[in-house]
Write an enzyme that holds these catalytic residues in place. Structure first.
Site, PDB file in Angstrom:
ATOM      1  N   LYS A 142      25.516  43.446  31.826  1.00  0.00           N
ATOM      2  CA  LYS A 142      25.113  42.290  32.643  1.00  0.00           C
ATOM      3  C   LYS A 142      23.709  41.824  32.289  1.00  0.00           C
ATOM      4  CE  LYS A 142      28.503  41.948  36.059  1.00  0.00           C
ATOM      5  NZ  LYS A 142      28.987  41.548  37.335  1.00  0.00           N
TER       6      LYS A 142
ATOM      7  N   LYS B 118      37.820  41.536  28.939  1.00  0.00           N
ATOM      8  CA  LYS B 118      38.611  41.358  30.165  1.00  0.00           C
ATOM      9  C   LYS B 118      38.389  39.972  30.795  1.00  0.00           C
ATOM     10  CE  LYS B 118      35.809  42.902  34.003  1.00  0.00           C
ATOM     11  NZ  LYS B 118      35.881  43.273  35.375  1.00  0.00           N
TER      12      LYS B 118
ATOM     13  N   LYS C 289      36.008  36.714  36.693  1.00  0.00           N
ATOM     14  CA  LYS C 289      35.876  35.519  37.535  1.00  0.00           C
ATOM     15  C   LYS C 289      34.552  34.799  37.363  1.00  0.00           C
ATOM     16  CE  LYS C 289      35.674  38.393  41.552  1.00  0.00           C
ATOM     17  NZ  LYS C 289      34.621  39.347  41.189  1.00  0.00           N
TER      18      LYS C 289
HETATM   19  N1  AQP Z   1      40.595  41.552  34.002  1.00  0.00           N
HETATM   20  C1  AQP Z   1      40.847  42.447  34.951  1.00  0.00           C
HETATM   21  N2  AQP Z   1      41.974  43.190  34.886  1.00  0.00           N
HETATM   22  C2  AQP Z   1      42.240  44.095  35.847  1.00  0.00           C
HETATM   23  N3  AQP Z   1      41.450  44.320  36.918  1.00  0.00           N
HETATM   24  C3  AQP Z   1      40.315  43.600  37.036  1.00  0.00           C
HETATM   25  N4  AQP Z   1      39.326  43.569  37.948  1.00  0.00           N
HETATM   26  C4  AQP Z   1      38.409  42.654  37.588  1.00  0.00           C
HETATM   27  N5  AQP Z   1      38.774  42.063  36.444  1.00  0.00           N
HETATM   28  C5  AQP Z   1      39.957  42.627  36.064  1.00  0.00           C
HETATM   29  C6  AQP Z   1      39.304  44.395  39.140  1.00  0.00           C
HETATM   30  O1  AQP Z   1      39.047  43.529  40.235  1.00  0.00           O
HETATM   31  C7  AQP Z   1      38.231  44.175  41.206  1.00  0.00           C
HETATM   32  C8  AQP Z   1      37.091  43.233  41.540  1.00  0.00           C
HETATM   33  O2  AQP Z   1      35.892  43.741  41.336  1.00  0.00           O
HETATM   34  P1  AQP Z   1      34.546  42.949  41.542  1.00  0.00           P
HETATM   35  O3  AQP Z   1      34.749  41.675  42.235  1.00  0.00           O
HETATM   36  O4  AQP Z   1      33.603  43.895  42.184  1.00  0.00           O
HETATM   37  O5  AQP Z   1      33.979  42.629  40.128  1.00  0.00           O
HETATM   38  P2  AQP Z   1      34.403  42.937  38.677  1.00  0.00           P
HETATM   39  O6  AQP Z   1      35.150  44.190  38.495  1.00  0.00           O
HETATM   40  O7  AQP Z   1      33.160  42.805  37.844  1.00  0.00           O
HETATM   41  O8  AQP Z   1      35.387  41.730  38.447  1.00  0.00           O
HETATM   42  P3  AQP Z   1      35.131  40.387  37.688  1.00  0.00           P
HETATM   43  O9  AQP Z   1      36.224  39.449  38.048  1.00  0.00           O
HETATM   44  O10 AQP Z   1      34.907  40.667  36.234  1.00  0.00           O
HETATM   45  O11 AQP Z   1      33.788  39.862  38.357  1.00  0.00           O
HETATM   46  P4  AQP Z   1      32.416  39.455  37.705  1.00  0.00           P
HETATM   47  O12 AQP Z   1      32.784  38.357  36.748  1.00  0.00           O
HETATM   48  O13 AQP Z   1      31.554  38.998  38.825  1.00  0.00           O
HETATM   49  O14 AQP Z   1      31.862  40.655  37.009  1.00  0.00           O
HETATM   50  C9  AQP Z   1      37.849  45.528  40.613  1.00  0.00           C
HETATM   51  O15 AQP Z   1      38.658  46.522  41.176  1.00  0.00           O
HETATM   52  C10 AQP Z   1      38.147  45.378  39.145  1.00  0.00           C
HETATM   53  O16 AQP Z   1      38.494  46.608  38.508  1.00  0.00           O
END
Ligand code: AQP
Length: 333
Positions: free
Chosen positions: A114, A196, A199
């Site tokens: 990040k 991956k 969002k």
């Molecule tokens: N691509 C993915 N495939 C499977 N699982 C996923 N998760 C996120 N992306 C994928 C799972 O979603 C949950 C949300 O976690 P979060 O909102 O705390 O943030 P994250 O894991 O960092 O998800 P993002 O969407 O990638 O958010 P940003 O972009 O803000 O970093 C978790 O359980 C994660 O494993």
């Protein structure tokens, strides 16, 4: 009767939830509520480690609440709340910071990723993100935390911090275990299947399928998904695009990868993509319909948020008070 175990899960309102969030996390949550005492959080304190537009952040927080409800998470059975509504999170995070070593935080790969992505804003919150997360889990005396591969390190540091605290003051915190969901897929970007689907990515919208997206947009994005120069549908490391689409298809239909490969043997990429798109659209349609209903009922969403905050605060404060007593903060009768 045996007491149900506590399971803690949260989602950051750092963007619009994606198909990856749904297939990798949210979908499993609805099954958990039968078996566990679940705490589902909207992690907006985590989200501000990256700069957010205030109006967007407030809206997305409510949108995620509405999504939780649309998925069938029951606010009577579970605790569904917004992290910033529970003051104990900020308080415990400070205390736990004093029980966390910089050497431990320096090893966190998410911080490294990040800070590369947001090189203009490498703030201390981004660095201590795992400590805030440890507090989330420990405040509710969670037994289990569903973790994907990218969050494993954070659960480990949480266990280390809790163990260190307990080592000094006795058994204050339950040491959480990882919960590996029975079905869980890691969904990759449609344009960049090496990384991956996330969002918060904003550069390439064709890389991401959002849960709330219109069917024709979803179809077009899948149609444009990168593949490879071959023509056969099978699962292989050197076919990341096709393998990702197979993973998506298998996750939404419940069919195994082998079954899917058999189904599409002799079928071209174009036809395969159409089938994947149909399956995704069909899966998301009922959620989108329910989401529309919930999100238009602002008063109900707010009521759920307020009641959730009360229920969460009650448990969180209990743990926090125990901690305060142990470390020597004043006690008032
Ligand atoms: N691509 C993915 N495939 C499977 N699982 C996923 N998760 C996120 N992306 C994928 C799972 O979603 C949950 C949300 O976690 P979060 O909102 O705390 O943030 P994250 O894991 O960092 O998800 P993002 O969407 O990638 O958010 P940003 O972009 O803000 O970093 C978790 O359980 C994660 O494993």
């Amino acid at each position: 009767m045996e007491k149900k175990k506590v399971i803690y899960s949260a989602m950051q309102p750092s963007g619009v939830p994606t198909l990856g969030n749904y297939l990798g996390a949210l979908r499993n949550w609805t099954n958990l509520q039968e078996e566990y005492n679940c705490v589902f959080g909207v992690a907006n304190m985590h989200a501000i480690t990256v700069r957010q537009d205030p109006q967007d952040l407030r809206k997305r927080t409510k949108d995620i609440m509405a999504l939780f409800l649309a998925l069938g998470l029951d606010p009577e059975k579970n605790i569904i709340y917004v992290q910033s509504d529970v003051k104990a999170h900020a308080e415990i995070a400070w205390i736990l910071n004093c029980f966390t070593y910089m050497g431990e935080l320096n090893r966190m790969t998410q911080f490294k990723d990040k800070s590369q992505k947001h090189s203009d804003n490498i703030n201390a919150g981004l660095y201590t993100y795992p400590v805030l997360m440890a507090g989330d889990i420990l405040l509710y005396q969670s037994d289990l935390v569903p973790v994907g591969a990218d969050q494993k390190q954070h659960l480990e540091i949480c266990r280390d911090i809790a163990g260190r605290f307990n080592g000094v003051y006795g058994d204050v915190f339950k040491i959480p275990e990882p919960y590996i969901p029975k079905v869980g897929a890691r969904i990759m970007g449609l344009q960049n299947p090496e990384k991956k689907m996330s969002k918060s990515e904003s550069e390439n919208q064709n890389n991401i399928i959002y849960i709330f997206e219109e069917p024709n947009v979803i179809r077009n994005k899948i149609k444009r998904a990168v593949t490879d120069s071959g023509s056969e549908v099978y699962y292989s490391e050197d076919k990341p695009g096709i393998s990702n689409l197979l993973n998506i298809y298998s996750s939404v239909t419940g069919k195994s990868i082998e079954e899917a490969v058999k189904e599409f043997s002799g079928v071209g990429y174009g036809e395969f993509k159409l089938a994947v798109a149909d399956a995704v659209v069909d899966t998301l349609a009922p959620i989108q319909q329910r989401y529309k209903e919930y999100s238009s009922d602002k008063a109900y969403i707010e009521k759920v948020m307020k009641e959730g905050a009360e229920k969460a605060s009650y448990i969180a404060e209990k743990t926090l008070n125990k901690v305060k007593k142990k470390i020597g903060y004043p006690i008032y009768k």
